[in-house]
Design an enzyme around this catalytic site. Structure first.
Site, mmCIF file in Angstrom:
data_model
loop_
_atom_site.group_PDB
_atom_site.id
_atom_site.type_symbol
_atom_site.label_atom_id
_atom_site.label_comp_id
_atom_site.label_asym_id
_atom_site.label_seq_id
_atom_site.Cartn_x
_atom_site.Cartn_y
_atom_site.Cartn_z
ATOM 1 N N LYS A 259 0.838 -1.197 0.000
ATOM 2 C CA LYS A 259 0.000 0.000 0.000
ATOM 3 C C LYS A 259 0.877 1.252 0.000
ATOM 4 C CE LYS A 259 -4.485 -0.106 2.035
ATOM 5 N NZ LYS A 259 -5.230 0.046 3.275
HETATM 6 C C1 E4P Z 1 -8.471 0.083 3.363
HETATM 7 O O1 E4P Z 1 -7.745 -0.111 2.440
HETATM 8 C C2 E4P Z 1 -8.540 1.385 4.069
HETATM 9 O O2 E4P Z 1 -7.352 1.626 4.766
HETATM 10 C C3 E4P Z 1 -9.733 1.396 5.000
HETATM 11 O O3 E4P Z 1 -10.851 0.935 4.257
HETATM 12 C C4 E4P Z 1 -10.011 2.740 5.621
HETATM 13 O O4 E4P Z 1 -11.237 2.686 6.298
HETATM 14 P P1 E4P Z 1 -11.737 3.817 7.328
HETATM 15 O O5 E4P Z 1 -11.952 5.064 6.555
HETATM 16 O O6 E4P Z 1 -13.007 3.282 7.892
HETATM 17 O O7 E4P Z 1 -10.651 3.964 8.345
#
Ligand code: E4P
Length: 301
Positions: free
Chosen positions: A92
């Site tokens: 990521k």
């Molecule tokens: C996934 O890849 C993201 O980091 C995650 O969905 C973020 O979610 P949130 O906005 O509920 O923290």
């Protein structure tokens, strides 16, 4: 549509995998922090992530913590080297790692995406909040882009003066169709007294009514994903869209209706997706109506 589970909780991952519907896992530093805090140092971070990678049937997204391109590239390679022997891993990379906006790091995410992708490493571009960012990530060769639908919904609500915990809860669905009609109503009221198109176009009343209900032309998280998919389809980009920051099951449904490639869904939302009042009521009725002769069919002789 593929379903990833958006958690770093091993138990949640194992359970959801046992339901037979999980195609991968996404984590981020906040999710990892939550999981680690719960374990109070009983297992090393490295072993814990190895476990996650081993149980996941598909890619596990792991986030870098550097912000300069060279750091992110090094960390991405390290994560890949450490964990890909145990299963599939995606790295990521934030679309824009700048924190203050004045650090000259705006394009370091793209540089890291380009480099890691050209080394054959899958990159999941994170913190995507606009179709423009998604387009740039796809151009840089990202395997995935993750638009944060829930956070955009939060942002639009905050711009309208709504407070989380007071005016809406984290899991509440943002009704973008209602929002659109409300906006049209406010706009037509504001336009009612105008005598020319120029007056309407320049009116601060019209603009303040219009501007608050969207983020630069994006009306909701679902709308954000709609527009990214439209761009990717127009140019046949191979980059897959992961609908992320999902807050409720209706959002998952709407993402599926769009034909999004993947939705990454938190455990509590996955659990909600299976429920309906009439299903439980129907079950109770069917169970009440089982007659002994029918029950006998299932008895072993
Ligand atoms: C996934 O890849 C993201 O980091 C995650 O969905 C973020 O979610 P949130 O906005 O509920 O923290």
């Amino acid at each position: 549509m593929k379903i990833f589970i958006d958690t770093a909780e091993l138990e949640e991952i194992k359970q959801a995998v046992s339901w037979g519907i999980v195609d991968g896992v996404t984590t981020n530093p906040s999710l990892i922090k939550k999981a680690v805090d719960r374990r109070k140092g009983k297992i090393s971070m490295e072993d814990y992530i190895k476990e996650i990678v081993k149980v996941s049937p598909g890619p596990v997204s792991l986030e870098v913590i550097g912000r300069r391109a060279d750091e992110m590239i090094k960390q991405g390679m390290l994560l890949h080297e450490k964990f890909s022997p145990f299963g599939e891993v995606a790295i990521k990379i934030p679309i824009n790692p700048s924190v203050n906006g004045d650090e000259n790091l705006d394009f370091d995410g793209l540089k890291a995406i380009r480099h890691l992708s050209s080394e054959g490493i899958s990159v999941n571009t994170t913190l995507v909040m606009t179709p423009e960012q998604a387009l740039l990530a796809a151009k840089a060769g990202a395997t995935y882009v993750s638009p944060f639908a829930g956070r955009i919904d939060d942002y639009i609500r905050a711009n309208m003066g709504m407070k989380i915990g007071k005016d809406f809860q984290k899991g509440d669905y943002l009704d973008h169709e209602l929002l659109r009609s409300a906006r049209n109503k406010v706009l037509s009221d504001a336009m009612a007294s105008a005598t020319s198109i120029r007056e309407i176009y320049k009116s601060s009343l019209v603009h303040s009514a219009a501007d608050r209900s969207h983020d630069n032309g994006i009306y909701s998280g679902v709308d954000l994903v709609t527009r990214i998919l439209r761009i990717f389809r127009a140019y046949n980009f191979k980059t897959e869209v992961i609908a992320a920051s999902i807050r409720n099951s209706r959002q998952v449904r709407e993402m599926a209706e769009l034909g999004v490639h993947i939705a990454t869904v938190p455990f509590n939302v996955l659990k909600d997706m299976i429920k309906h009042y009439k299903t439980s009521e129907g079950m109770r009725r069917f169970m009440d109506d089982v007659v002994p002769q029918y029950r006998e069919l299932f008895m072993e002789k």
